[in-house]
Scaffold this motif. Structure first.
Motif, PDB file in Angstrom:
ATOM      1  N   PHE A  23      11.224 -12.534  -7.563  1.00  0.00           N
ATOM      2  CA  PHE A  23      11.525 -11.265  -8.218  1.00  0.00           C
ATOM      3  C   PHE A  23      13.029 -11.057  -8.249  1.00  0.00           C
ATOM      4  O   PHE A  23      13.704 -11.252  -7.246  1.00  0.00           O
ATOM      5  CB  PHE A  23      10.848 -10.109  -7.471  1.00  0.00           C
ATOM      6  N   ASP A  24      13.537 -10.663  -9.424  1.00  0.00           N
ATOM      7  CA  ASP A  24      14.972 -10.399  -9.473  1.00  0.00           C
ATOM      8  C   ASP A  24      15.276  -9.017  -8.891  1.00  0.00           C
ATOM      9  O   ASP A  24      16.355  -8.789  -8.375  1.00  0.00           O
ATOM     10  CB  ASP A  24      15.559 -10.577 -10.890  1.00  0.00           C
ATOM     11  N   GLY A  25      14.328  -8.130  -8.940  1.00  0.00           N
ATOM     12  CA  GLY A  25      14.455  -6.852  -8.242  1.00  0.00           C
ATOM     13  C   GLY A  25      13.688  -6.925  -6.941  1.00  0.00           C
ATOM     14  O   GLY A  25      13.524  -7.983  -6.372  1.00  0.00           O
ATOM     15  N   VAL A  26      13.240  -5.825  -6.463  1.00  0.00           N
ATOM     16  CA  VAL A  26      12.431  -5.812  -5.254  1.00  0.00           C
ATOM     17  C   VAL A  26      10.993  -5.540  -5.662  1.00  0.00           C
ATOM     18  O   VAL A  26      10.716  -4.609  -6.424  1.00  0.00           O
ATOM     19  CB  VAL A  26      12.934  -4.749  -4.252  1.00  0.00           C
ATOM     20  N   TYR A  27      10.097  -6.380  -5.182  1.00  0.00           N
ATOM     21  CA  TYR A  27       8.674  -6.302  -5.521  1.00  0.00           C
ATOM     22  C   TYR A  27       8.098  -4.895  -5.331  1.00  0.00           C
ATOM     23  O   TYR A  27       7.389  -4.385  -6.194  1.00  0.00           O
ATOM     24  CB  TYR A  27       7.936  -7.343  -4.677  1.00  0.00           C
ATOM     25  N   GLU A  31       1.440  -7.352 -16.090  1.00  0.00           N
ATOM     26  CA  GLU A  31       2.524  -6.978 -16.978  1.00  0.00           C
ATOM     27  C   GLU A  31       3.775  -6.581 -16.192  1.00  0.00           C
ATOM     28  O   GLU A  31       4.891  -6.992 -16.523  1.00  0.00           O
ATOM     29  CB  GLU A  31       2.067  -5.823 -17.879  1.00  0.00           C
ATOM     30  N   LEU A  32       3.581  -5.803 -15.127  1.00  0.00           N
ATOM     31  CA  LEU A  32       4.716  -5.391 -14.275  1.00  0.00           C
ATOM     32  C   LEU A  32       5.361  -6.609 -13.605  1.00  0.00           C
ATOM     33  O   LEU A  32       6.593  -6.700 -13.545  1.00  0.00           O
ATOM     34  CB  LEU A  32       4.239  -4.395 -13.215  1.00  0.00           C
ATOM     35  N   ILE A  33       4.524  -7.521 -13.123  1.00  0.00           N
ATOM     36  CA  ILE A  33       5.052  -8.707 -12.446  1.00  0.00           C
ATOM     37  C   ILE A  33       5.825  -9.569 -13.448  1.00  0.00           C
ATOM     38  O   ILE A  33       6.918 -10.062 -13.147  1.00  0.00           O
ATOM     39  CB  ILE A  33       3.910  -9.485 -11.764  1.00  0.00           C
ATOM     40  N   ALA A  34       5.277  -9.711 -14.655  1.00  0.00           N
ATOM     41  CA  ALA A  34       5.955 -10.515 -15.690  1.00  0.00           C
ATOM     42  C   ALA A  34       7.322  -9.915 -16.015  1.00  0.00           C
ATOM     43  O   ALA A  34       8.304 -10.632 -16.244  1.00  0.00           O
ATOM     44  CB  ALA A  34       5.094 -10.584 -16.935  1.00  0.00           C
ATOM     45  N   GLY A  35       7.400  -8.577 -16.005  1.00  0.00           N
ATOM     46  CA  GLY A  35       8.653  -7.908 -16.323  1.00  0.00           C
ATOM     47  C   GLY A  35       9.669  -7.940 -15.186  1.00  0.00           C
ATOM     48  O   GLY A  35      10.848  -7.685 -15.407  1.00  0.00           O
ATOM     49  N   ILE A  86       0.841  -1.204   0.000  1.00  0.00           N
ATOM     50  CA  ILE A  86       0.000   0.000   0.000  1.00  0.00           C
ATOM     51  C   ILE A  86       0.875   1.252   0.000  1.00  0.00           C
ATOM     52  O   ILE A  86       0.645   2.189  -0.770  1.00  0.00           O
ATOM     53  CB  ILE A  86      -0.939   0.006   1.229  1.00  0.00           C
ATOM     54  N   ALA A  87       1.928   1.238   0.832  1.00  0.00           N
ATOM     55  CA  ALA A  87       2.809   2.405   0.930  1.00  0.00           C
ATOM     56  C   ALA A  87       3.478   2.696  -0.412  1.00  0.00           C
ATOM     57  O   ALA A  87       3.551   3.854  -0.842  1.00  0.00           O
ATOM     58  CB  ALA A  87       3.869   2.166   2.007  1.00  0.00           C
ATOM     59  N   TYR A  88       3.966   1.644  -1.099  1.00  0.00           N
ATOM     60  CA  TYR A  88       4.674   1.875  -2.365  1.00  0.00           C
ATOM     61  C   TYR A  88       3.727   2.215  -3.507  1.00  0.00           C
ATOM     62  O   TYR A  88       4.093   2.967  -4.420  1.00  0.00           O
ATOM     63  CB  TYR A  88       5.605   0.704  -2.691  1.00  0.00           C
ATOM     64  N   VAL A 115       7.275  -3.401  -8.814  1.00  0.00           N
ATOM     65  CA  VAL A 115       5.869  -3.667  -9.126  1.00  0.00           C
ATOM     66  C   VAL A 115       4.937  -2.660  -8.439  1.00  0.00           C
ATOM     67  O   VAL A 115       4.221  -1.920  -9.112  1.00  0.00           O
ATOM     68  CB  VAL A 115       5.472  -5.117  -8.739  1.00  0.00           C
ATOM     69  N   ALA A 116       4.972  -2.623  -7.098  1.00  0.00           N
ATOM     70  CA  ALA A 116       3.983  -1.814  -6.377  1.00  0.00           C
ATOM     71  C   ALA A 116       4.096  -0.325  -6.730  1.00  0.00           C
ATOM     72  O   ALA A 116       3.093   0.332  -7.028  1.00  0.00           O
ATOM     73  CB  ALA A 116       4.124  -2.025  -4.870  1.00  0.00           C
ATOM     74  N   GLU A 117       5.331   0.212  -6.723  1.00  0.00           N
ATOM     75  CA  GLU A 117       5.506   1.648  -6.991  1.00  0.00           C
ATOM     76  C   GLU A 117       5.130   2.019  -8.428  1.00  0.00           C
ATOM     77  O   GLU A 117       4.328   2.929  -8.636  1.00  0.00           O
ATOM     78  CB  GLU A 117       6.940   2.077  -6.638  1.00  0.00           C
ATOM     79  N   PRO A 118       5.689   1.310  -9.449  1.00  0.00           N
ATOM     80  CA  PRO A 118       5.266   1.651 -10.813  1.00  0.00           C
ATOM     81  C   PRO A 118       3.782   1.397 -11.071  1.00  0.00           C
ATOM     82  O   PRO A 118       3.151   2.121 -11.848  1.00  0.00           O
ATOM     83  CB  PRO A 118       6.133   0.757 -11.712  1.00  0.00           C
TER      84      PRO A 118
END
Ligand SMILES: [Zn+2]
Length: 191
Positions: free
Chosen positions: A147-151, A184-188, A98-100, A155-158
């Motif tokens: 996730f190779d980055g941070v979720y 789409e964000l999660i897939a990326g 929620i915060a992100y 994902v949440a922020e974008p």
């Protein structure tokens, strides 16, 4: 359709234990049920006369036609959203999600204002409230994924930024449209 004079179903010779009706998908008790009502002359009020089959829905994750789950609640349990310790442990919405989402939205709102834009059809509070309702869906889609980055960053922020950018233009996304953005964000962002 079942016929009933009120919403609680209790056995005649048992002390009625209060229950909380919950969404089986996201665990929220912010649930509703549609039905029919009849006007009662004696009480000068509408009385529930029947509940539609498949009439239950969840306000938190926007699912319809769900089977509500009963959980025994304390006599002083608040309704519909109790204190955190009364809430089901799992699954819950991650507060960082929620915060992100809100952080992403802030970026979009700042950019929108910098261009001299107004908010269409409501204020900032309404926009954020509407936007973070997608958080349980986001957590659900991300559950168990690597996730190779941070979720939260990937994902949440974008997600918050992209959806808010559309909302400031008056485009309030349906749950399906929001889910498509999230997918789409999660897939990326997944391995
Ligand atoms: Zn739900």
């Amino acid at each position: 359709m079942s016929t009933t004079t009120n919403l609680t179903e209790t056995s005649a010779n048992q002390a009625p234990a209060p229950v909380r009706k919950m969404c089986p998908h996201c665990g929220s008790d912010d649930v509703i049920h549609t039905g029919t009502m009849v006007w009662d002359i004696a009480s000068q009020d509408w009385m529930v006369s029947g509940l539609y089959d498949k009439g239950a829905a969840c306000n938190a994750c926007d699912r319809e036609n769900i089977e509500l789950v009963d959980e025994t609640a304390g006599v002083d349990a608040a309704s519909p959203a109790g204190a955190p310790q009364d809430r089901p442990v799992s699954p819950t919405t991650d507060p960082l999600t929620i915060a992100y989402i809100a952080l992403g939205a802030a970026t979009a709102l700042t950019a929108h204002r910098a261009k001299g834009g107004e908010l269409i059809g409501g204020g900032e509070l309404e926009l954020i409230a509407e936007l973070i309702r997608h958080a349980p869906m986001l957590d659900r889609l991300a559950e168990g994924k690597d996730f190779d980055g941070v979720y939260y960053y990937e994902v949440a922020e974008p997600f918050g930024k992209q959806v808010a950018e559309r909302m400031v233009d008056g485009d309030y996304l349906s749950p399906q449209e929001a889910e498509a953005v999230a997918s789409e964000l999660i897939a990326g962002a997944t391995v």
